[in-house]
Design a protein around this motif. Structure first.
Motif, PDB file in Angstrom:
ATOM      1  N   GLY A 187     -37.219 -13.720  57.956  1.00 19.61           N
ATOM      2  CA  GLY A 187     -37.122 -13.045  56.668  1.00 19.61           C
ATOM      3  C   GLY A 187     -36.948 -11.558  56.824  1.00 19.61           C
ATOM      4  N   GLU A 217     -40.198 -16.787  49.406  1.00 19.70           N
ATOM      5  CA  GLU A 217     -40.198 -15.330  49.510  1.00 19.70           C
ATOM      6  C   GLU A 217     -40.919 -14.685  48.329  1.00 19.70           C
ATOM      7  OE1 GLU A 217     -36.098 -14.306  50.343  1.00 19.70           O
ATOM      8  OE2 GLU A 217     -36.368 -14.813  52.466  1.00 19.70           O
ATOM      9  N   TYR A 222     -39.462 -18.157  60.897  1.00 20.65           N
ATOM     10  CA  TYR A 222     -38.971 -17.511  59.688  1.00 20.65           C
ATOM     11  C   TYR A 222     -38.327 -16.192  60.067  1.00 20.65           C
ATOM     12  CZ  TYR A 222     -38.992 -15.011  55.262  1.00 20.65           C
ATOM     13  OH  TYR A 222     -38.617 -14.291  54.158  1.00 20.65           O
ATOM     14  N   ARG A 229     -36.053 -21.235  49.447  1.00 18.42           N
ATOM     15  CA  ARG A 229     -36.356 -19.999  50.174  1.00 18.42           C
ATOM     16  C   ARG A 229     -36.756 -18.899  49.196  1.00 18.42           C
ATOM     17  NH1 ARG A 229     -34.758 -18.066  55.552  1.00 18.42           N
ATOM     18  NH2 ARG A 229     -35.186 -15.848  55.593  1.00 18.42           N
TER      19      ARG A 229
END
Length: 142
Positions: free
Chosen positions: A132, A27, A130, A23
């Protein structure tokens, strides 16, 4: 995604790999990404976008997503291209696993062609949206 490679039958795309990355790596790529095309309102102007594109180690485009019958779905999927530093990090740091899923892709396609969409839908790994941090993708929306 499986249909984009012709279900593993397009020339040069006969092998389908599932690549799992961290991850943190994903990112990092998002933070350092640029749109693959100019988007009015998202970029100051075309020249600024071209400059950003030259320096960005990752490129993003939002592709229409489709169901097993290739009908459009009401959302888009992020396609992320890597080059330079991002490609190196992907290979050396971020990759957790690589699996050849070509037989799975062929099996799913055979079920789709045969009209057994319920069985075809159960075979691929479950995808999730996702979730995020908004600031990671704010510069990629548009």
């Amino acid at each position: 995604m499986m249909y984009r490679c012709g279900w593993g039958s397009k020339e040069g795309q006969e092998t389908v790999l599932a690549v799992e990355i961290t991850r943190e790596g994903f990112e990092w790529a998002l933070r350092h990404a640029c749109h693959s095309h100019y988007a009015r309102g998202l970029h100051e102007n075309q020249a600024a976008w071209k400059q950003e594109l030259k320096r960005a180690p990752a490129r993003v485009q939002w592709d229409p997503e489709r169901d097993l019958r290739l009908r459009p779905l009401p959302y888009r999927t992020l396609q992320l291209g890597l080059s330079g530093e991002a490609a190196r990090r992907h290979a050396d740091e971020w990759t957790v696993a690589i699996r050849n899923v070509t037989p799975l892709v062929h099996e799913v396609h055979a079920l789709v062609r045969g009209g057994d969409l319920d069985s075809a839908a159960r075979l691929p790994p479950q995808e999730s949206f996702y979730t995020g941090q908004d600031e990671l993708i704010a510069h990629l929306q548009g």
